[in-house]
Write an enzyme that holds these catalytic residues in place. Sequence first.
Site, mmCIF file in Angstrom:
data_model
loop_
_atom_site.group_PDB
_atom_site.id
_atom_site.type_symbol
_atom_site.label_atom_id
_atom_site.label_comp_id
_atom_site.label_asym_id
_atom_site.label_seq_id
_atom_site.Cartn_x
_atom_site.Cartn_y
_atom_site.Cartn_z
ATOM 1 N N ASP A 136 0.870 -1.181 0.000
ATOM 2 C CA ASP A 136 0.000 0.000 0.000
ATOM 3 C C ASP A 136 0.901 1.222 0.000
ATOM 4 O OD1 ASP A 136 -1.800 2.078 0.441
ATOM 5 O OD2 ASP A 136 -3.023 0.923 1.844
ATOM 6 N N ARG A 138 0.094 4.409 -0.351
ATOM 7 C CA ARG A 138 -0.566 5.680 -0.085
ATOM 8 C C ARG A 138 0.076 6.441 1.074
ATOM 9 N NH1 ARG A 138 -6.649 3.540 0.219
ATOM 10 N NH2 ARG A 138 -5.491 1.865 1.278
#
Length: 208
Positions: A136, A138
């Site tokens: 991930d 982000r």
Amino acid sequence: MSSTFVGASVRTSVRIPLTFADGYSTTAQAVTFDGLSDGREHLALVLGDPGLGNETPLVRLHSECLTGDVFGSARCDCGPQLREAVERITDVGGILLYLRQEGRDIGLYNKLDAYALQDAGRDTYQANTELGFDEDARDYTAAAQMLAALGVGEIDLLTNNPDKVRQLTELGVAVRDTLPTGVHANPANLRYLRAKADHTGHTIRLVG
């Protein structure tokens, strides 16, 4: 205030009427920004009466998902989560941050490549790493900047993702309470949701 937030300011604010496919409608104050850390065109939708500066608003960090948000793809729960969040935030007053982070920030084409790997047996996280990305990728620094530019320092966060709470807290945003979204499971996304619950501790209650 941390130098993280230097230069972030409101650029434009304009009212937009919203209508969803099921007929639900509301009005949002769409806010754009200058000086965000990643230079992207993230958007804040202020919904209901959040009483910014006086009350603790309900906030959702929603990462862009073209396939789910626009085309109604059943491979994820993004579209239903967006629809749910807009109504819940409108009811109590708050902000939806629409973040341009397609595919956990690997981009649209790479997300579709990851789908192909998932069809070959990988889960959503294995597919991302096999393509050379983090599970991930982000980063929510821009989200914290957006909240600061709106004068918001404390929030109730609508999320199933503990990493959002962790990052926002480290960035100086006080998360007073965390509220889970609904479980939007279907046969096409059940394996995806189970991976999120089992691998990264998302608060998703799945039956079976």
